[in-house]
Design a protein around this motif. Structure first.
Motif, PDB file in Angstrom:
ATOM      1  N   VAL A 131       0.835  -1.200   0.000  1.00 24.20           N
ATOM      2  CA  VAL A 131       0.000   0.000   0.000  1.00 24.20           C
ATOM      3  C   VAL A 131       0.868   1.248   0.000  1.00 24.20           C
ATOM      4  CG1 VAL A 131      -1.775   1.306   1.227  1.00 24.20           C
ATOM      5  CG2 VAL A 131      -1.858  -1.205   1.200  1.00 24.20           C
ATOM      6  N   MET A 132       0.672   2.082  -1.004  1.00 21.36           N
ATOM      7  CA  MET A 132       1.359   3.365  -1.057  1.00 21.36           C
ATOM      8  C   MET A 132       0.576   4.369  -0.213  1.00 21.36           C
ATOM      9  SD  MET A 132       2.480   3.598  -5.061  1.00 21.36           S
ATOM     10  CE  MET A 132       3.716   4.837  -4.720  1.00 21.36           C
ATOM     11  N   SER A 133       1.277   5.069   0.647  1.00 19.49           N
ATOM     12  CA  SER A 133       0.696   6.070   1.548  1.00 19.49           C
ATOM     13  C   SER A 133       0.138   5.471   2.827  1.00 19.49           C
ATOM     14  CB  SER A 133      -0.407   6.887   0.865  1.00 19.49           C
ATOM     15  OG  SER A 133       0.058   7.475  -0.305  1.00 19.49           O
ATOM     16  N   TYR A 139       0.217  11.426  -3.210  1.00 18.93           N
ATOM     17  CA  TYR A 139      -0.155  12.426  -4.212  1.00 18.93           C
ATOM     18  C   TYR A 139      -0.242  13.839  -3.621  1.00 18.93           C
ATOM     19  CZ  TYR A 139      -0.948   8.975  -7.839  1.00 18.93           C
ATOM     20  OH  TYR A 139      -0.761   8.000  -8.784  1.00 18.93           O
ATOM     21  N   GLN A 140       0.541  14.079  -2.574  1.00 18.86           N
ATOM     22  CA  GLN A 140       0.611  15.427  -2.034  1.00 18.86           C
ATOM     23  C   GLN A 140       1.334  16.335  -3.037  1.00 18.86           C
ATOM     24  OE1 GLN A 140       3.810  16.124   1.030  1.00 18.86           O
ATOM     25  NE2 GLN A 140       3.599  13.899   1.292  1.00 18.86           N
ATOM     26  N   PRO A 141       1.331  17.659  -2.840  1.00 15.85           N
ATOM     27  CA  PRO A 141       1.886  18.593  -3.831  1.00 15.85           C
ATOM     28  C   PRO A 141       3.291  18.272  -4.321  1.00 15.85           C
ATOM     29  CG  PRO A 141       0.647  19.811  -2.206  1.00 15.85           C
ATOM     30  CD  PRO A 141       0.640  18.378  -1.746  1.00 15.85           C
ATOM     31  N   ALA A 142       4.135  17.686  -3.476  1.00 11.97           N
ATOM     32  CA  ALA A 142       5.506  17.364  -3.904  1.00 11.97           C
ATOM     33  C   ALA A 142       5.530  16.425  -5.105  1.00 11.97           C
ATOM     34  CB  ALA A 142       6.277  16.738  -2.744  1.00 11.97           C
ATOM     35  N   GLU A 143       4.485  15.609  -5.253  1.00 16.36           N
ATOM     36  CA  GLU A 143       4.443  14.650  -6.358  1.00 16.36           C
ATOM     37  C   GLU A 143       4.391  15.340  -7.713  1.00 16.36           C
ATOM     38  OE1 GLU A 143       4.186  11.137  -8.635  1.00 16.36           O
ATOM     39  OE2 GLU A 143       4.997  11.578  -6.652  1.00 16.36           O
ATOM     40  N   GLN A 144       3.851  16.551  -7.758  1.00 16.81           N
ATOM     41  CA  GLN A 144       3.824  17.298  -9.013  1.00 16.81           C
ATOM     42  C   GLN A 144       5.237  17.586  -9.502  1.00 16.81           C
ATOM     43  OE1 GLN A 144       1.331  20.800  -8.775  1.00 16.81           O
ATOM     44  NE2 GLN A 144      -0.134  19.783  -7.428  1.00 16.81           N
ATOM     45  N   GLY A 164      -1.916  -1.048  -3.519  1.00 15.16           N
ATOM     46  CA  GLY A 164      -3.030  -0.245  -3.024  1.00 15.16           C
ATOM     47  C   GLY A 164      -2.580   1.195  -2.898  1.00 15.16           C
ATOM     48  N   ILE A 165      -3.510   2.121  -3.043  1.00 10.53           N
ATOM     49  CA  ILE A 165      -3.200   3.546  -2.911  1.00 10.53           C
ATOM     50  C   ILE A 165      -4.177   4.171  -1.926  1.00 10.53           C
ATOM     51  CG2 ILE A 165      -3.246   5.788  -4.087  1.00 10.53           C
ATOM     52  CD1 ILE A 165      -2.305   4.412  -6.612  1.00 10.53           C
ATOM     53  N   ILE A 166      -3.646   4.976  -1.013  1.00  9.76           N
ATOM     54  CA  ILE A 166      -4.478   5.792  -0.130  1.00  9.76           C
ATOM     55  C   ILE A 166      -4.185   7.251  -0.447  1.00  9.76           C
ATOM     56  CG2 ILE A 166      -5.069   6.383   2.244  1.00  9.76           C
ATOM     57  CD1 ILE A 166      -3.968   3.671   3.102  1.00  9.76           C
ATOM     58  N   LYS A 184      -6.725  -3.753 -15.257  1.00  9.64           N
ATOM     59  CA  LYS A 184      -7.103  -4.805 -16.206  1.00  9.64           C
ATOM     60  C   LYS A 184      -6.788  -6.189 -15.664  1.00  9.64           C
ATOM     61  CE  LYS A 184      -6.622  -2.094 -20.464  1.00  9.64           C
ATOM     62  NZ  LYS A 184      -5.837  -1.908 -21.734  1.00  9.64           N
ATOM     63  N   ASN A 185      -5.740  -6.297 -14.848  1.00 12.59           N
ATOM     64  CA  ASN A 185      -5.357  -7.572 -14.252  1.00 12.59           C
ATOM     65  C   ASN A 185      -5.666  -7.630 -12.759  1.00 12.59           C
ATOM     66  OD1 ASN A 185      -4.086  -9.076 -16.521  1.00 12.59           O
ATOM     67  ND2 ASN A 185      -2.687  -7.340 -16.533  1.00 12.59           N
ATOM     68  N   ASN A 186      -6.546  -6.717 -12.319  1.00 11.20           N
ATOM     69  CA  ASN A 186      -6.952  -6.685 -10.911  1.00 11.20           C
ATOM     70  C   ASN A 186      -5.743  -6.530  -9.989  1.00 11.20           C
ATOM     71  OD1 ASN A 186      -8.771  -6.718  -8.782  1.00 11.20           O
ATOM     72  ND2 ASN A 186      -8.719  -8.952  -8.591  1.00 11.20           N
ATOM     73  N   LEU A 187      -4.885  -5.575 -10.316  1.00 12.19           N
ATOM     74  CA  LEU A 187      -3.644  -5.375  -9.570  1.00 12.19           C
ATOM     75  C   LEU A 187      -3.653  -4.091  -8.731  1.00 12.19           C
ATOM     76  CD1 LEU A 187      -1.080  -6.393 -12.345  1.00 12.19           C
ATOM     77  CD2 LEU A 187      -1.566  -7.668 -10.247  1.00 12.19           C
ATOM     78  N   ILE A 188      -4.790  -3.379  -8.703  1.00 13.08           N
ATOM     79  CA  ILE A 188      -4.798  -2.116  -7.963  1.00 13.08           C
ATOM     80  C   ILE A 188      -6.148  -1.861  -7.314  1.00 13.08           C
ATOM     81  CG2 ILE A 188      -5.506  -0.690  -9.932  1.00 13.08           C
ATOM     82  CD1 ILE A 188      -3.459   1.438  -8.861  1.00 13.08           C
ATOM     83  N   ALA A 189      -6.090  -1.227  -6.144  1.00  9.83           N
ATOM     84  CA  ALA A 189      -7.286  -0.747  -5.460  1.00  9.83           C
ATOM     85  C   ALA A 189      -6.964   0.626  -4.887  1.00  9.83           C
ATOM     86  CB  ALA A 189      -7.709  -1.712  -4.356  1.00  9.83           C
ATOM     87  N   VAL A 190      -7.922   1.529  -4.947  1.00 11.10           N
ATOM     88  CA  VAL A 190      -7.723   2.901  -4.472  1.00 11.10           C
ATOM     89  C   VAL A 190      -8.615   3.167  -3.263  1.00 11.10           C
ATOM     90  CG1 VAL A 190      -7.954   5.356  -5.033  1.00 11.10           C
ATOM     91  CG2 VAL A 190      -7.068   3.749  -6.749  1.00 11.10           C
ATOM     92  N   ASN A 191      -8.020   3.720  -2.226  1.00 11.20           N
ATOM     93  CA  ASN A 191      -8.761   4.165  -1.050  1.00 11.20           C
ATOM     94  C   ASN A 191      -8.714   5.685  -1.046  1.00 11.20           C
ATOM     95  OD1 ASN A 191      -9.091   1.480   0.651  1.00 11.20           O
ATOM     96  ND2 ASN A 191      -7.015   1.506  -0.172  1.00 11.20           N
ATOM     97  N   LEU A 192      -9.864   6.311  -1.269  1.00 10.90           N
ATOM     98  CA  LEU A 192      -9.902   7.761  -1.390  1.00 10.90           C
ATOM     99  C   LEU A 192     -10.661   8.357  -0.210  1.00 10.90           C
ATOM    100  CD1 LEU A 192     -10.119   9.561  -4.740  1.00 10.90           C
ATOM    101  CD2 LEU A 192     -11.153  10.608  -2.746  1.00 10.90           C
TER     102      LEU A 192
END
Length: 357
Positions: A131-133, A139-144, A164-166, A184-192
């Motif tokens: 899980v990232m984050s 995806y805070q401002p530094a990511e830009q 996973g992404i939060i 497409k390969n069910n490799l990601i889930a997003v928690n927003l």
């Protein structure tokens, strides 16, 4: 309240002492008075990005009440400035304050993509969602500026590894091309995270985050592209956003979310003092009420670190919040659920070498 006393664009309004340091820094009234008379700025309130060089990037999560086993953080500290953020305490390990330093001293791990690729290519590593984050928003401002999160997603896609992404930032849509390929390969889930439907509430709680409208639009865009999304109503703070549970769940469902989840606010470590100072400056009329209700949920204290109860709380107020969430799930998410991520593809894509046995 004097509006000039509030530091605009920040959640925390002070730097609390670092618990590991014997000495502390104090902004004295006579110094502030001198700066005012001389027309000088006592605090320039600027964000600094500082590169650090960790040896590892993937962390094993041992807490029994967190729904992840492995996490990684491309950045330490977070410019979003959410005043309630549990991750603030970790900034003290880097020698900074959990208060304003957490929002203004952002540590950048440029080597994260290389460290990640080396980790998931280890001979004995068996794929498990990372899980990232888990700590601070990828995806805070530094990511830009640094695009470290995008580079890490390229690594996950290359090696067909589940991730996973939060986040609470619509900037995630910048990487929709990679996210769609992973999905497409069910490799990601997003928690927003969506904590309120009120922009007024968002601006004081989470001053540098994406607007609520954009977050809900992000949920819709992701789900329309086949990406599973879990909306996090987190944290729920009594008398601030606790009355919004059902409307939030309805909005999340209408925008296509697969599931919702929640946590109850917990002000552990230095966050108790930061939050207390903040609410007395920004919401003085309701400060005592909110603080007492939070204490009611955590055995009479703001600081609750007990596994099993820290995320959900106890007592009548916590029970009401839990029951409202159960009702929301039955009403708006009865036939919906998050899929289990695919951990079977990675082994054959771990390296580019052919396997004969």
């Amino acid at each position: 309240m004097n509006p000039k006393s509030v530091i605009k664009g920040r959640g925390a309004q002070l730097n609390v002492p670092n618990r590991f340091f014997e000495l502390s820094h104090e902004m004295r009234d006579d110094f502030l008075e001198y700066c005012q008379k001389e027309g000088e700025q006592a605090d320039k309130n600027k964000t600094r990005y500082l590169e650090v060089f960790p040896k590892t990037i993937v962390n094993k999560v041992t807490s029994p009440d967190i729904g992840m086993s492995y996490s990684m953080n491309a950045y330490q500290g977070c410019e979003h400035g959410c005043v309630y953020c549990y991750a603030r305490n970790t900034h003290e390990y880097w020698g900074y304050s959990a208060g304003l330093d957490f929002e203004r001293r952002i540590l950048v791990k440029k080597e994260a993509p290389k460290l990640l690729e080396a980790f998931i290519q280890k001979k004995h590593w068996k794929a498990h969602p990372i899980v990232m984050s888990g700590n601070t928003d990828c995806y805070q401002p530094a990511e830009q500026i640094y695009k470290i999160t995008r580079q890490c997603l390229e690594v996950f896609l290359k090696h067909k590894h589940p991730v996973g992404i939060i986040t609470k930032n619509s900037q995630i849509l910048r990487d929709l091309d990679l996210i769609k390929e992973l999905a497409k390969n069910n490799l990601i889930a997003v928690n927003l995270s969506v904590t309120s439907l009120s922009e007024k509430t968002r601006r004081v709680l989470e001053p540098r985050t994406t607007t609520i409208k954009k977050r809900l639009e992000t949920v819709k865009t992701l789900t329309n592209n086949g990406v599973p999304v879990n909306v996090m109503i987190a944290p729920i703070i009594p008398s601030i956003n606790s009355h919004e549970i059902l409307p939030l769940a309805k909005a999340a469902s209408e925008h296509g979310a697969n599931a919702i989840a929640h946590t109850l606010v917990r002000l552990n470590g230095a966050i108790g003092g930061i939050f207390t100072d903040w609410i007395k400056k920004t919401l003085p009329d309701s400060a005592d009420k909110v603080l007492h209700q939070i204490e009611n949920c955590h055995g009479g204290t703001l600081n609750d670190s007990r596994f099993g109860t820290r995320m959900r709380g106890e007592g009548k107020i916590a029970e009401q919040i839990t029951n409202l969430m159960l009702l929301a799930k039955r009403k708006y998410f009865k036939e919906k659920r998050m899929p289990k991520l695919n951990c079977d593809l990675h082994e054959q894509h771990k390296t580019r070498q052919l396997k004969f046995f």
